[in-house]
Motif scaffolding. Structure first.
Motif, mmCIF file in Angstrom:
data_model
loop_
_atom_site.group_PDB
_atom_site.id
_atom_site.type_symbol
_atom_site.label_atom_id
_atom_site.label_comp_id
_atom_site.label_asym_id
_atom_site.label_seq_id
_atom_site.Cartn_x
_atom_site.Cartn_y
_atom_site.Cartn_z
ATOM 1 N N LYS A 1 45.506 25.776 50.999
ATOM 2 C CA LYS A 1 46.758 26.507 51.154
ATOM 3 C C LYS A 1 47.916 25.612 51.654
ATOM 4 N N ASP A 2 47.399 24.500 52.265
ATOM 5 C CA ASP A 2 48.295 23.553 53.018
ATOM 6 C C ASP A 2 49.166 22.744 51.608
ATOM 7 N N LYS A 3 48.433 22.702 50.612
ATOM 8 C CA LYS A 3 49.011 21.878 49.613
ATOM 9 C C LYS A 3 49.834 22.536 48.617
ATOM 10 N N ILE A 4 50.192 23.761 48.977
ATOM 11 C CA ILE A 4 50.961 24.619 48.090
ATOM 12 C C ILE A 4 51.758 25.207 48.439
ATOM 13 N N ILE B 1 44.556 39.980 43.061
ATOM 14 C CA ILE B 1 45.563 39.622 43.988
ATOM 15 C C ILE B 1 46.471 38.752 43.143
ATOM 16 N N ALA B 2 47.795 38.927 43.131
ATOM 17 C CA ALA B 2 48.560 38.094 42.217
ATOM 18 C C ALA B 2 49.594 37.111 42.947
ATOM 19 N N TYR B 3 49.712 35.922 42.730
ATOM 20 C CA TYR B 3 50.684 34.997 43.577
ATOM 21 C C TYR B 3 51.502 34.187 42.506
ATOM 22 N N ALA B 4 52.612 33.553 43.105
ATOM 23 C CA ALA B 4 53.310 32.518 42.487
ATOM 24 C C ALA B 4 53.059 31.215 43.205
ATOM 25 N N ALA B 5 52.684 30.195 42.573
ATOM 26 C CA ALA B 5 52.357 29.043 43.431
ATOM 27 C C ALA B 5 52.724 27.781 42.861
#
Ligand code: FAD
Length: 374
Positions: free
Chosen positions: A305-308, A67-71
């Motif tokens: 999750k909460d830090k990004i 699964i691909a993300y931008a973060a």
């Protein structure tokens, strides 16, 4: 017994060195400065473990597409010190919070890049930032195995071939092991790095290959000591030899470890083209591209999750502007000649001949910088 017939096949991953029960394999540097295994035949017992645990012989990959993300890491200071969006530090911290250990690439006292173990959050700064030199693995895979046997969580980070090396060394899955590789352009020769450093007096220096003070996309190479030396990466001759593929390991030109489906749980890179794919995630300070390929990887990402800032993207969009995910760097014809010149004169004088841009391109760069100067 392992014998290197084609240098371009060996990535120098150190799996054979770590697995050998007689410790009769050593890594020897060739004239280009890359290490290859050499077996002491007088001690070797022909157990063939070195061949069985060589990643070239073990090519299986993850079956599922990632699964691909931008973060983006919301902590601005960590993101500034990181090469991309600062994801490595957060993921590694989550493992340290479980009492785990982190393995990655750091400079030693002589500015040689090697893999080390980190157990404290304050030491993650040693691993932070890309070092564009092949990192020495040494016997770190044995250390990883010991940590796993002691029931520790382990976060191992390295080039895709180093992750392949570790996994074929271990030979089996471990629920407490997270492997994170990088999108990799290729690794330059440590001998060329030493040759470059010879012309600079280093004293307690902090080196950054990806200093963002001139921007994430237009990053600089800096040496921070009493006096700070800063040069746009596109002006620095060491970086230009890297970007022009002159200084890379032969195996990097036909990398066996890159691609969309890899062996690692997580892959990190720069999200080049983010302004087109997801403009709200582009602020010029660095955006990470993440591929998550396993349940373990998904769970770890959820923990931070909460830090990004996180946006799901398509694989096609992630790959579109970052060919290094799937395609090996091409080998320039002048590489052979350049490699023969290592150490035979002043680095800057010799390298300039091979990396010089045509006059028109130099003018274009000057005009671009004049327009974009703040
Ligand atoms: C040699 C090299 C080539 C790369 N080429 C590309 C590319 O073409 N395209 C792209 O999108 N991204 C590339 N990257 C990856 C990118 O530069 C970042 O390392 C990655 O996005 C992680 O960034 P971050 O902000 O999350 O954390 P950072 O803090 O910047 O990440 C540092 C991590 O990289 C590891 N690392 C640093 N140097 C080395 C090394 N020499 N060998 C192995 N591991 C190392 C550290 O152990 C640490 O885990 C490359 C990195 C390296 C080291």
């Amino acid at each position: 017994m392992i014998t290197i017939k084609e240098k371009a096949k060996c990535s120098g991953c150190y799996s054979c060195i770590n697995i050998c029960p007689k410790k009769c394999i050593e890594m020897r540097e060739d004239e280009e400065g890359f290490e290859y295994p050499v077996v002491n035949k007088n001690v070797c017992i022909n157990c063939n473990l070195c061949e069985k645990h060589c990643p070239i012989e073990n090519k299986e990959r993850n079956i599922e597409e990632p699964i691909a993300y931008a973060a983006i890491n919301k902590n601005e200071e960590i993101r500034r010190e990181s090469s991309s969006g600062g994801m490595f530090t957060l993921l590694a911290e989550a493992i340290l919070d479980k009492g785990g250990v982190v393995y990655g690439a750091a400079f030693n006292d002589e500015y040689i890049v090697e893999h080390i173990k980190v157990t404290q959050k304050e030491d993650l700064k040693l691993l932070r930032g890309s070092k564009y030199v092949q990192s020495k693995i040494g016997t770190i895979y044995e250390d990883v195995r010991d940590s796993l046997q002691n029931g520790k969580w382990v976060y191992f980070t390295g080039t895709p071939c180093q992750v392949d090396g570790l996994l074929t060394y271990l030979g089996k899955e471990d629920s407490h092991l997270i492997c994170q590789d990088i999108v990799c352009h290729g690794v330059p020769s440590p001998k060329i790095w030493k040759w470059y450093l010879k012309q600079i007096k280093l004293n307690n220096a902090r080196i950054s290959f990806r200093d963002k003070s001139t921007g994430w996309e237009s990053y600089s190479f800096t040496i921070n000591q009493k006096k700070k030396f800063t040069q746009y990466a596109s002006d620095n001759l060491y970086m230009r030899a890297f970007v022009k593929n002159l200084s890379l390991r032969p195996s990097c030109y036909e990398c066996q470890s890159k691609g969309i489906k890899r062996k690692s749980d997580i892959t990190l890179g720069d999200f080049w083209g983010i302004n087109k794919v997801c403009p709200e995630m582009q602020d010029g300070k660095g955006t990470s591209l993440i591929f998550v390929s396993s349940e373990k990887g998904i769970r770890l990402l959820n923990e931070i999750k909460d830090k990004i800032e996180l946006r799901k993207v398509t694989i096609a969009d992630a790959v579109k502007y970052n060919p290094a995910i799937i395609v090996s760097s091409s080998q320039p014809t002048e590489r052979t000649e350049f490699m023969k010149k290592i150490g035979k004169g002043k680095f800057n004088k010799i390298t300039y001949r091979y990396v010089k841009d045509p006059f028109l391109l130099r003018m274009k760069i000057m005009i671009y910088r004049a327009i974009h100067r703040k």
